[in-house]
Design a protein around this motif. Structure first.
Motif, mmCIF file in Angstrom:
data_model
loop_
_atom_site.group_PDB
_atom_site.id
_atom_site.type_symbol
_atom_site.label_atom_id
_atom_site.label_comp_id
_atom_site.label_asym_id
_atom_site.label_seq_id
_atom_site.Cartn_x
_atom_site.Cartn_y
_atom_site.Cartn_z
ATOM 1 N N TYR A 62 0.824 -1.208 0.000
ATOM 2 C CA TYR A 62 0.000 0.000 0.000
ATOM 3 C C TYR A 62 0.861 1.262 0.000
ATOM 4 O O TYR A 62 0.489 2.273 -0.591
ATOM 5 C CB TYR A 62 -0.975 0.009 1.177
ATOM 6 C CG TYR A 62 -2.036 -1.064 1.031
ATOM 7 C CD1 TYR A 62 -2.870 -1.073 -0.083
ATOM 8 C CD2 TYR A 62 -2.191 -2.057 1.969
ATOM 9 C CE1 TYR A 62 -3.839 -2.052 -0.243
ATOM 10 C CE2 TYR A 62 -3.161 -3.039 1.817
ATOM 11 C CZ TYR A 62 -3.975 -3.031 0.714
ATOM 12 O OH TYR A 62 -4.928 -4.000 0.551
ATOM 13 N N LEU A 63 2.003 1.210 0.671
ATOM 14 C CA LEU A 63 2.916 2.350 0.654
ATOM 15 C C LEU A 63 3.432 2.631 -0.753
ATOM 16 O O LEU A 63 3.637 3.784 -1.122
ATOM 17 C CB LEU A 63 4.094 2.112 1.596
ATOM 18 C CG LEU A 63 3.808 2.258 3.087
ATOM 19 C CD1 LEU A 63 5.011 1.787 3.893
ATOM 20 C CD2 LEU A 63 3.449 3.682 3.436
ATOM 21 N N LEU A 64 3.644 1.584 -1.513
ATOM 22 C CA LEU A 64 4.148 1.762 -2.876
ATOM 23 C C LEU A 64 3.165 2.574 -3.720
ATOM 24 O O LEU A 64 3.577 3.430 -4.502
ATOM 25 C CB LEU A 64 4.430 0.406 -3.521
ATOM 26 C CG LEU A 64 5.206 0.416 -4.819
ATOM 27 C CD1 LEU A 64 6.546 1.106 -4.637
ATOM 28 C CD2 LEU A 64 5.419 -0.999 -5.302
ATOM 29 N N GLY A 65 1.884 2.342 -3.553
ATOM 30 C CA GLY A 65 0.885 3.137 -4.271
ATOM 31 C C GLY A 65 0.919 4.592 -3.851
ATOM 32 O O GLY A 65 0.840 5.501 -4.689
ATOM 33 N N ILE A 66 1.056 4.834 -2.545
ATOM 34 C CA ILE A 66 1.133 6.204 -2.042
ATOM 35 C C ILE A 66 2.371 6.899 -2.592
ATOM 36 O O ILE A 66 2.311 8.045 -3.053
ATOM 37 C CB ILE A 66 1.154 6.206 -0.494
ATOM 38 C CG1 ILE A 66 -0.176 5.686 0.049
ATOM 39 C CG2 ILE A 66 1.451 7.598 0.047
ATOM 40 C CD1 ILE A 66 -0.165 5.387 1.534
ATOM 41 N N ILE A 67 3.497 6.196 -2.583
ATOM 42 C CA ILE A 67 4.756 6.775 -3.062
ATOM 43 C C ILE A 67 4.681 7.087 -4.551
ATOM 44 O O ILE A 67 5.108 8.158 -4.992
ATOM 45 C CB ILE A 67 5.930 5.819 -2.763
ATOM 46 C CG1 ILE A 67 6.168 5.734 -1.254
ATOM 47 C CG2 ILE A 67 7.195 6.252 -3.485
ATOM 48 C CD1 ILE A 67 7.056 4.581 -0.829
ATOM 49 N N ALA A 68 4.124 6.178 -5.332
ATOM 50 C CA ALA A 68 4.050 6.391 -6.782
ATOM 51 C C ALA A 68 3.184 7.605 -7.116
ATOM 52 O O ALA A 68 3.573 8.437 -7.948
ATOM 53 C CB ALA A 68 3.510 5.142 -7.470
ATOM 54 N N LEU A 69 2.037 7.730 -6.477
ATOM 55 C CA LEU A 69 1.164 8.870 -6.751
ATOM 56 C C LEU A 69 1.780 10.181 -6.261
ATOM 57 O O LEU A 69 1.691 11.214 -6.933
ATOM 58 C CB LEU A 69 -0.211 8.654 -6.122
ATOM 59 C CG LEU A 69 -1.075 7.588 -6.796
ATOM 60 C CD1 LEU A 69 -2.297 7.285 -5.949
ATOM 61 C CD2 LEU A 69 -1.476 8.021 -8.191
ATOM 62 N N ALA A 70 2.424 10.149 -5.109
ATOM 63 C CA ALA A 70 3.070 11.356 -4.591
ATOM 64 C C ALA A 70 4.228 11.775 -5.493
ATOM 65 O O ALA A 70 4.411 12.965 -5.771
ATOM 66 C CB ALA A 70 3.563 11.122 -3.161
ATOM 67 N N ALA A 71 4.999 10.815 -5.954
ATOM 68 C CA ALA A 71 6.137 11.131 -6.823
ATOM 69 C C ALA A 71 5.663 11.676 -8.167
ATOM 70 O O ALA A 71 6.278 12.593 -8.720
ATOM 71 C CB ALA A 71 7.000 9.893 -7.023
ATOM 72 N N LEU A 72 4.589 11.131 -8.685
ATOM 73 C CA LEU A 72 4.066 11.620 -9.954
ATOM 74 C C LEU A 72 3.631 13.080 -9.835
ATOM 75 O O LEU A 72 3.942 13.905 -10.694
ATOM 76 C CB LEU A 72 2.899 10.747 -10.421
ATOM 77 C CG LEU A 72 2.337 11.030 -11.795
ATOM 78 C CD1 LEU A 72 3.418 10.885 -12.865
ATOM 79 C CD2 LEU A 72 1.187 10.092 -12.096
#
Length: 171
Positions: A62-72
């Motif tokens: 779930y953290l990976l999804g948060i990180i990907a959207l934040a980085a985008l």
């Protein structure tokens, strides 16, 4: 006036995305590294000592999804890295129009994703769904994803009005 307001709003939104992504990335690396070391201890003691973090795989996914959207969202500030052979040869005005059209597509995608994640948040809240290991309500995760997509839409909308077509790697 609208562009000024959009710039004023998008700055803190970008900073929040960067902070959230950084914190989540730091925690994710910690969880993975700690569990690797804990697994070594677990195996070395023939399963007598178990220091592994419960639900680590679930947390990281779930953290990976948060990180990907934040980085985008945070990556749009200086223009996205692009490899193109046609657009870089265009004069400034057509190059800016292509960039703005691209960001308009990002706004549309972000709004669709925000709407879909929001619908998932409402549906999982109504059903009372939780994550498998940690029992975190799923609507919180989908709600955060929806907010991050709205942040992406705000930042991309700013770029629709201000992009000049120059990519960060070309400057």
């Amino acid at each position: 006036m609208f562009v000024t307001l959009l710039r004023r709003i998008s700055g803190p939104v970008e900073a929040a995305c960067l902070l959230l992504g950084g914190l989540c990335l730091f925690y994710m690396v910690f969880v993975v590294a700690f569990n690797v070391l804990a697994r070594i201890v677990f195996d070395a003691t023939d399963t007598a000592v178990n220091l592994m973090i419960p639900g680590a795989i679930e947390q990281v996914s779930y953290l990976l999804g948060i990180i990907a959207l934040a980085a985008l969202a945070a990556s749009l500030k200086e223009g996205m890295i692009a490899v193109d052979f046609v657009v870089e040869r265009l004069p400034d005005l057509p190059r800016a129009l292509v960039a703005r059209f691209w960001f308009l597509g990002v706004v549309a995608l972000a709004l669709v994703l925000a709407w879909l994640f929001w619908e998932d948040a409402l549906a999982t809240h109504a059903r009372g769904e939780e994550t498998q290991d940690l029992r975190i309500p799923m609507f919180l995760i989908y709600g955060l994803y929806a907010l991050q997509c709205l942040a992406l839409a705000v930042i991309a909308l700013r770029e629709v009005f201000t992009a000049d077509g120059h990519h960060a790697e070309l400057l």
